[in-house]
Design an enzyme around this catalytic site. Structure first.
Site, PDB file in Angstrom:
ATOM      1  N   TYR A 187     -13.702  12.174 -19.970  1.00 17.23           N
ATOM      2  CA  TYR A 187     -14.004  10.714 -19.586  1.00 17.23           C
ATOM      3  C   TYR A 187     -15.416  10.920 -18.752  1.00 17.23           C
ATOM      4  O   TYR A 187     -15.221  11.613 -17.822  1.00 17.23           O
ATOM      5  CB  TYR A 187     -12.996  10.056 -19.027  1.00 17.23           C
ATOM      6  CG  TYR A 187     -13.274   8.701 -18.688  1.00 17.23           C
ATOM      7  CD1 TYR A 187     -14.181   7.644 -19.385  1.00 17.23           C
ATOM      8  CD2 TYR A 187     -13.008   8.278 -16.979  1.00 17.23           C
ATOM      9  CE1 TYR A 187     -14.408   6.550 -18.822  1.00 17.23           C
ATOM     10  CE2 TYR A 187     -13.388   6.879 -16.647  1.00 17.23           C
ATOM     11  CZ  TYR A 187     -14.018   6.222 -17.585  1.00 17.23           C
ATOM     12  OH  TYR A 187     -14.625   5.057 -16.872  1.00 17.23           O
ATOM     13  N   ARG A 194       0.802  -1.167  -0.040  1.00 16.57           N
ATOM     14  CA  ARG A 194      -0.077   0.069   0.080  1.00 16.57           C
ATOM     15  C   ARG A 194       0.761   1.283  -0.041  1.00 16.57           C
ATOM     16  O   ARG A 194       0.335   2.273  -0.250  1.00 16.57           O
ATOM     17  CB  ARG A 194      -1.006  -0.078   1.302  1.00 16.57           C
ATOM     18  CG  ARG A 194      -1.852   1.196   1.178  1.00 16.57           C
ATOM     19  CD  ARG A 194      -3.092   1.090   2.379  1.00 16.57           C
ATOM     20  NE  ARG A 194      -2.641   0.734   3.639  1.00 16.57           N
ATOM     21  CZ  ARG A 194      -2.026   1.840   4.478  1.00 16.57           C
ATOM     22  NH1 ARG A 194      -2.186   3.005   3.988  1.00 16.57           N
ATOM     23  NH2 ARG A 194      -1.530   1.435   5.514  1.00 16.57           N
ATOM     24  N   LYS A 227      -5.328   0.889 -20.745  1.00 23.02           N
ATOM     25  CA  LYS A 227      -5.580   1.059 -21.964  1.00 23.02           C
ATOM     26  C   LYS A 227      -4.146   0.735 -22.821  1.00 23.02           C
ATOM     27  O   LYS A 227      -3.760  -0.208 -22.922  1.00 23.02           O
ATOM     28  CB  LYS A 227      -5.921   2.389 -22.192  1.00 23.02           C
ATOM     29  CG  LYS A 227      -7.224   2.590 -21.506  1.00 23.02           C
ATOM     30  CD  LYS A 227      -8.426   1.844 -21.503  1.00 23.02           C
ATOM     31  CE  LYS A 227      -9.554   2.350 -20.872  1.00 23.02           C
ATOM     32  NZ  LYS A 227      -9.600   2.368 -19.617  1.00 23.02           N
ATOM     33  N   ASP A 264      -5.431  14.101 -18.440  1.00 24.10           N
ATOM     34  CA  ASP A 264      -5.461  12.721 -18.701  1.00 24.10           C
ATOM     35  C   ASP A 264      -4.910  12.346 -19.959  1.00 24.10           C
ATOM     36  O   ASP A 264      -5.649  13.048 -21.135  1.00 24.10           O
ATOM     37  CB  ASP A 264      -7.124  12.418 -18.846  1.00 24.10           C
ATOM     38  CG  ASP A 264      -7.559  11.059 -18.880  1.00 24.10           C
ATOM     39  OD1 ASP A 264      -6.455  10.147 -19.638  1.00 24.10           O
ATOM     40  OD2 ASP A 264      -8.309  10.527 -18.641  1.00 24.10           O
TER      41      ASP A 264
END
Length: 389
Positions: free
Chosen positions: A102, A48, A199, A174
């Site tokens: 998005y 983490r 992606k 982005d």
């Protein structure tokens, strides 16, 4: 030789490799442990905390790709986006977001910011002036996306970055649709770059990941927020992502080429009303895209004629997959109103110009002749159904 002077394929292949000191294997070893020693060690490792061996190695590769000092890997693109935004926003702050973004980012803003006392504005367009009109005294972040999802609008990256610097405001972008193969926003003045690594970086439709890249100073703030939100990525997925990036430049360049050919074909088809692709000379952002991108990308969108039922068209495709997500080596299509932008209201989709007839097309690496043939046979079948009915 500095990272920025290395070739793109060299960075993709070799940067951030872990040496197999035990068996001298050609690929990075995978360290699956979630528990590490804490005494007499230089680094106290914990998943983490984004500092396991595989996480650290991949972050070096990511930073090198976007010409930044540091990077952090997250469990999804939305984990990266939300963590980055919340790292630099607090109660009383204001953020300006580009209108054409998005759907998941849009939904995060409208459903979460008010809970934290953060105000926001969406631009009326995607020009620099549209961002400037929305700036307030308490604006802390300008958030942009170019090329945008799903209409492939093009925003002047340097123009927005220069505006923000003049106002003392942070910029985030982005960069998923472009990928580092086609665009490196930090070189144009952007502060923080975000990707859905699911992606083009993943590229095989089999992993989910996100990444944030920036200066070490900015990434220290992202890290402080990230360890609280807990959006870290498993080391097995990290290892798979590092493997996938090795071929990213080759894949994306092939997808660029296919998208350009497909956009040209669709723009000449009597069965298509409109094509959205910045590589086309009649795209309103074509010249700007040429100035800030090294390739026009593997994504396009188009609208079928109103007499062709899109849902039937999807069902008749034989090679192209009607499937969610994008940027895999296989070509896929989807309806943004039913998937990526379904959480937006019909009114807000209309403001962006997203019609029910819009189809988002992610070009893969298949032979372009086969992809064109698949579209032609699907349209022909739908037309024959209409005539029969």
């Amino acid at each position: 030789m500095t990272d920025n002077k290395k070739g793109l394929n060299t960075i993709c292949t070799h940067e951030g490799e872990l040496e197999d000191t035990l068996f001298k294997g050609a690929v990075s070893p995978l360290y699956m442990s979630t528990s590490y020693e804490f005494e007499d060690v230089d680094v106290k490792r914990y998943p983490r905390y984004y500092n396991t061996p595989n996480q650290e190695a991949l972050c070096k590769k990511m930073a090198a790709l976007e010409h930044t000092e540091a990077a952090l890997i997250f469990g999804s693109g939305m984990a990266a986006i939300s963590t980055a935004l919340m790292a630099f926003l607090q109660a009383g702050d204001h953020v300006v977001l580009q209108q054409t973004i998005y759907g998941g980012t849009y939904h995060f803003a409208v459903s979460q910011f008010e809970k934290f006392g953060i105000s926001y504005s969406f631009t009326s367009g995607w020009e620099v002036e549209d961002f400037e009109r929305e700036i307030k005294p308490n604006t802390k972040v300008l958030y942009l996306e170019t090329p945008s999802n799903p209409l492939l609008t093009i925003t002047d990256i340097k123009g927005v970055a220069d505006l923000a610097k003049k106002k003392g405001i942070l910029t985030m972008i982005d960069n998923t649709f472009a990928s580092p193969v086609n665009q490196t926003p930090v070189d144009l003045g952007i502060d923080i770059v975000i990707h859905s690594a699911t992606k083009y970086m993943g590229g095989h439709s089999d992993i989910c990941a996100g990444v944030v890249m920036a200066s070490q100073e900015h990434m220290d703030k992202v890290w402080q927020t990230g360890i609280c939100f807990g959006g870290s990525l498993s080391d097995y997925t990290v290892w798979l992502l590092e493997r996938s990036i090795k071929t990213m430049a080759i894949r994306v360049k092939a997808q660029n080429e296919n998208a350009m050919k497909m956009a040209t074909y669709l723009s000449q088809s009597k069965d298509v009303d409109k094509v959205y692709y910045p590589g086309l000379v009649d795209h309103p952002g074509h010249e700007l895209a040429k100035s800030q991108m090294t390739g026009f990308g593997g994504m396009l969108s188009f609208e079928l004629n109103s007499d062709i039922d899109a849902s039937l068209f999807f069902k008749e495709l034989q090679l192209i997959k009607p499937s969610m997500s994008l940027a895999g080596i296989e070509s896929t299509m989807l309806s943004p109103t039913q998937t990526s932008h379904s959480l937006m209201s019909a009114e807000d989709r209309a403001k962006q110009g997203i019609k029910d007839s819009l189809i988002r097309f992610s070009l893969g690496i298949e032979d372009i002749e086969d992809l064109i043939a698949d579209i032609e046979q699907a349209i022909a079948k739908v037309k024959s159904m209409t005539v029969t009915a």
